[in-house]
Design an enzyme around this catalytic site. Structure first.
Site, PDB file in Angstrom:
ATOM      1  N   ASP A  70       0.758  -1.251   0.000  1.00 12.50           N
ATOM      2  CA  ASP A  70       0.000   0.000   0.000  1.00 12.50           C
ATOM      3  C   ASP A  70       0.792   1.308   0.000  1.00 12.50           C
ATOM      4  O   ASP A  70       0.575   2.167  -0.827  1.00 12.50           O
ATOM      5  CB  ASP A  70      -0.935   0.029   1.212  1.00 12.50           C
ATOM      6  CG  ASP A  70      -1.856  -1.169   1.284  1.00 12.50           C
ATOM      7  OD1 ASP A  70      -1.626  -2.155   0.555  1.00 12.50           O
ATOM      8  OD2 ASP A  70      -2.810  -1.138   2.067  1.00 12.50           O
ATOM      9  N   GLU A  76       1.757  -8.782  11.941  1.00 12.22           N
ATOM     10  CA  GLU A  76       1.550  -8.570  10.505  1.00 12.22           C
ATOM     11  C   GLU A  76       2.894  -8.287   9.805  1.00 12.22           C
ATOM     12  O   GLU A  76       3.175  -8.824   8.733  1.00 12.22           O
ATOM     13  CB  GLU A  76       0.595  -7.370  10.330  1.00 12.22           C
ATOM     14  CG  GLU A  76       0.234  -7.043   8.910  1.00 12.22           C
ATOM     15  CD  GLU A  76      -0.721  -5.846   8.819  1.00 12.22           C
ATOM     16  OE1 GLU A  76      -1.032  -5.229   9.879  1.00 12.22           O
ATOM     17  OE2 GLU A  76      -1.149  -5.524   7.705  1.00 12.22           O
TER      18      GLU A  76
HETATM   19  C1  DGY Z   1      -5.947  -1.698   4.117  1.00 15.82           C
HETATM   20  O1  DGY Z   1      -7.106  -1.362   4.302  1.00 15.82           O
HETATM   21  O2  DGY Z   1      -4.998  -1.306   4.788  1.00 15.82           O
HETATM   22  C2  DGY Z   1      -5.649  -2.705   3.103  1.00 15.82           C
HETATM   23  O3  DGY Z   1      -4.304  -2.936   2.960  1.00 15.82           O
HETATM   24  C3  DGY Z   1      -6.291  -2.457   1.779  1.00 15.82           C
HETATM   25  O4  DGY Z   1      -6.118  -3.617   1.063  1.00 15.82           O
END
Ligand code: DGY
Length: 424
Positions: A167, A398
């Site tokens: 992201d 994560e």
């Molecule tokens: C989030 O909402 O952080 C996700 O990575 C989108 O896929």
């Protein structure tokens, strides 16, 4: 059993428990709260974890993910089976008009590689199941080549940083600067920073741009041609390029073994084209595969864990591979835990901020596979050992700080548990 075996067994038991607890009845959430739906590549990695103790359940994860497939072949990035106020932006913001509700973009297609793994490690039942699902996998790959290789030259782009799965990587900073925040975006309430410290998540300015792209897609009925040609963001992604290339290779092996000759020939031609396309991602300034804004031609200038997937994909010539290994050696010498998502020598590096530095175990799994395929078992073992140490000392987070090992983002995370299991 030695005390060490005992300890390992209790960690593996915990990993299995996390996977079972994240099961929402046939599909797995990445983690409770922060990500309460079915995410595409998270689910594919969950299959690897389930395959270690419950193969039926592994196949069920594949089927629930494929239930979300669109008629044009796309398997979306999130499948929203029920509205959950814990997450934003949910199904009404995406308004993709699909059943089950989903987003209107995809995510890295690791699934075919995972299915090949099940076939290679399984029996006739796995093979039969893979044969039955082959048309859906092939349709998804066809969608990528039709809708993400905009110029037909083997260069795969993403229409949203969320599509890449990485992201807020600095890879997207250039493309994101080109996104003009919609002035009628309105007030919205982020939920992610209610779960996780904001210093470990994307910034507000990034979120404004994420939502601007979603608004564009929604207003254009998620018309993929429109997104690719006229959308606010279209950036070539080494992660997507290499994961798709490897998945094409794995699907090709399955096609040959299943007697799907026409599909195998098509896959051959995609692989060949992608091999040429990779050259457009080679940034000669840094001697690495980098993201490239397909609107401006501008390169990103940092070394990422996604660029290191070249080996996993079987990309690059000898000289390029040597240069990549030089980078890998230099970066791994700088960090306690590999492989960082962004080069720690670069000014944009942030050790705890999501994709701007932290280590991700599922990336390590793929990178290590590639390193081993090219004879660097030492680097492959380093990543495997680092991944194990991270979980065993800092828990099932994560992602992790590559300098200190501190766990970041969501806890009890599905793909972290899955990789710990498959690498047991
Ligand atoms: C989030 O909402 O952080 C996700 O990575 C989108 O896929």
């Amino acid at each position: 059993m030695t005390p060490l075996d005992d300890n390992n067994e209790s960690i593996l038991a915990r990993a299995r428990q996390i996977m079972v607890e994240n099961d929402r009845g046939g599909y797995t959430v990445p983690t409770a709260g922060l990500y309460p739906y079915q995410w595409n590549w998270d689910s594919a990695f969950a299959v690897l974890g389930f395959a270690c103790f419950d193969r039926e359940r592994a196949w069920l994860e594949i089927d629930t993910l494929l239930e979300g497939q669109w008629d044009d072949g796309m398997v979306p990035h999130i499948i929203f089976r029920r509205d959950d106020p814990d997450y934003f932006p949910g199904p009404t913001v995406w308004a993709a008009g699909h059943n089950p509700p989903s987003t209107g973009i995809s995510q890295p297609p690791v699934l075919a590689s995972v299915v090949r793994y099940l076939v290679d490690t399984g029996d006739a039942t796995d093979r039969d199941k893979a044969i039955a699902r082959f048309p859906k996998l092939f349709a998804w790959h066809q969608w990528f080549h039709a809708f993400r290789d905009r110029d037909g030259n083997g260069v795969i782009g993403v229409v949203h940083p969320w599509e890449s799965g990485r992201d807020n990587c600095p890879d997207w900073d250039g493309g994101m600067r080109g996104v003009n925040v919609a002035n009628d975006l309105g007030e919205y309430h982020r939920r992610d920073t209610g779960h996780i410290d904001a210093s470990e998540r994307p910034t507000q300015s990034e979120y404004d741009r994420y939502l601007t792209i979603v608004k564009f897609g929604r207003e254009h009925g998620w018309d993929q041609n429109e997104l690719v040609h006229n959308g606010p963001f279209f950036v070539a992604d080494p992660g997507m390029q290499f994961i798709l290339m490897r998945a094409d290779r794995d699907l090709r092996e399955l096609a040959i073994s299943f007697g799907e000759n026409t599909a195998a020939a098509k896959l051959d031609s995609w692989i060949e084209l992608a091999m040429q396309g990779c050259d457009a991602l080679w940034n000669p300034e840094v001697n690495c595969y980098c993201a490239r804004d397909l609107k401006t031609g501008e390169f990103s200038d940092g070394i990422t864990n996604a660029g290191m997937l070249a080996f996993y994909a079987g990309a690059g010539d000898r000289r390029q591979q040597e240069q990549l290994f030089e980078h890998a050696d230099a970066i791994l010498a700088r960090v306690e835990f590999g492989f960082p998502s962004w080069d720690p020598r670069h000014p944009a590096f942030e050790a705890k901020r999501y994709w701007r530095g932290p280590v991700w175990l599922m990336m390590n799994y793929m990178i290590a596979d590639g390193f081993a395929n090219y004879g660097r078992d030492d680097l492959a073992s380093r990543l495997r050992d680092d991944s194990q140490r991270l979980v065993d000392n800092y828990d099932f987070f994560e992602y992790f700080d590559p300098l200190t090992g501190t766990g970041c983002g969501g806890g009890d995370f599905t793909w972290t548990a899955a990789i710990r299991l498959v690498w047991q």
